[in-house]
Design an enzyme around this catalytic site. Structure first.
Site, PDB file in Angstrom:
ATOM      1  N   THR A  89      61.435 -41.757 -38.545  1.00 32.82           N
ATOM      2  CA  THR A  89      62.905 -41.783 -38.509  1.00 32.82           C
ATOM      3  C   THR A  89      63.491 -40.603 -37.750  1.00 32.82           C
ATOM      4  OG1 THR A  89      64.861 -41.538 -39.902  1.00 32.82           O
ATOM      5  CG2 THR A  89      62.847 -40.684 -40.805  1.00 32.82           C
ATOM      6  N   TYR A 113      64.197 -37.713 -47.455  1.00 29.92           N
ATOM      7  CA  TYR A 113      63.788 -38.887 -46.677  1.00 29.92           C
ATOM      8  C   TYR A 113      63.135 -38.400 -45.379  1.00 29.92           C
ATOM      9  CZ  TYR A 113      64.238 -42.914 -43.582  1.00 29.92           C
ATOM     10  OH  TYR A 113      63.994 -43.907 -42.678  1.00 29.92           O
TER      11      TYR A 113
END
Ligand code: UDP
Length: 299
Positions: A89, A113
């Site tokens: 990501t 995350y």
């Protein structure tokens, strides 16, 4: 074969091939799936992926995303499966003063995350060196849109992502959307993101898999368009695309958000021949809106 614990996914979204309900933290279930299906390669999308939640519950993110991935890689090694496409990501980059990010940019994530995904990238590097595991790592920017036939679309419970929230607010299915932060160092003060159509991402995965199977490639690629849009710009484009007002209010920042995440994707273009075909903001919103009109009202 699709393997998913259905914590955030939906069995109905599995349209092709067999489905096994299982958890990456369950090594026995993983081993059984490898024995039964003997995959040549794995595409590893499974993760918790919400910035707000990650900032509140980092332990859950590290346990699920890192330990789950570690289990998967060890199961692959034991099963003799050597190829993996891994979903990383842009959140691994953190905040970098408005620059367009390429694969060499520093990775200083602002939330669990991003840091859990960065950690998995590191695990993959070690597994390549020690076990010969080949990996194509894709750092996704903000995935949006839907299948153009309106069969599969973005549907989370609860929904936290910007474009589906805007569409639901426009459709009168939820209260006003809150814009998270208006004092960022961006042209209109709201966060800027690089949105990429899910179908363009699918193309990149096929290209990445082919490249890896041909030549044992180990490579990291950004997947974005190079164009950034602010939250206010996305709202305005949704209003133009749907002809509806998007009720919204201005609110405080959300913990863990970067001001701006925009991709330099030259490497994917040159090395994979990947050129996004459907990733204009209008096209993504139109496909998401069509999916919502077909499926979302009744859900
Ligand atoms: N956002 C917002 N209000 C919302 C949800 C999201 O203003 O209710 C903003 C969020 O702060 C970010 C952008 O929209 O700048 C995209 O957020 P999303 O959660 O869709 O994806 P992320 O960038 O976290 O992966």
């Amino acid at each position: 074969m699709t393997f998913d614990n259905l914590i955030t996914g939906w069995a109905e979204a599995v349209k092709f091939g067999p489905f096994v309900q299982g958890d990456l933290l369950d090594r026995e279930a993983l081993d059984a799936a490898f024995v039964e299906y003997q995959p040549v390669a794995v595409m590893h999308f499974a993760a918790l992926s919400q910035v707000g939640e990650a900032s509140r519950e980092p332990g859950r993110y590290w346990r699920n995303n890192v330990l789950g991935s570690l289990n998967l890689f060890e199961a692959m090694v034991d099963a003799g499966c050597k190829h993996i496409v891994f979903s990383s990501t842009c959140a691994t980059y953190g905040d970098q003063d408005g620059v367009v990010l390429d694969e060499q940019s520093g990775q200083i994530p602002l939330n669990a995350y991003g840091s859990s995904k960065r950690a998995v990238e590191e695990v993959l590097r070690d597994f390549r060196l020690s076990h010969g595991l080949n990996a194509v790592v894709f750092r996704y920017f903000n995935v949006a849109g839907a299948d153009p036939d309106a069969e599969i679309g973005e549907w989370h419970q609860p929904e936290t992502h910007l474009i589906p929230l805007i569409i639901q607010a426009a459709a009168g299915k939820r209260d006003a959307l809150t814009v998270f932060g208006t004092d960022y160092p961006t042209p209109d003060g709201t966060c800027v993101r690089d949105y990429v159509h899910v179908m363009d991402l699918v193309d990149a995965h096929i290209k990445g898999l082919e490249l890896m199977l041909e030549g044992n490639v180990n490579r990291v690629f950004n997947l974005g368009t190079g164009s950034g849009f602010s939250v206010k710009e996305v709202i305005a484009e949704c209003e133009a695309a749907t002809g509806l007002q998007v009720p919204h209010r201005l609110g405080p920042r959300r913990a863990g958000d970067s001001a701006m995440l925009v991709s330099g994707s030259r490497r994917a273009e040159v090395e994979l021949g990947w050129i996004p075909q459907r990733s204009t903001l209008r096209h993504m919103i139109e496909d998401a809106w069509r999916w919502y009109q077909t499926n979302g009202y009744s859900a």
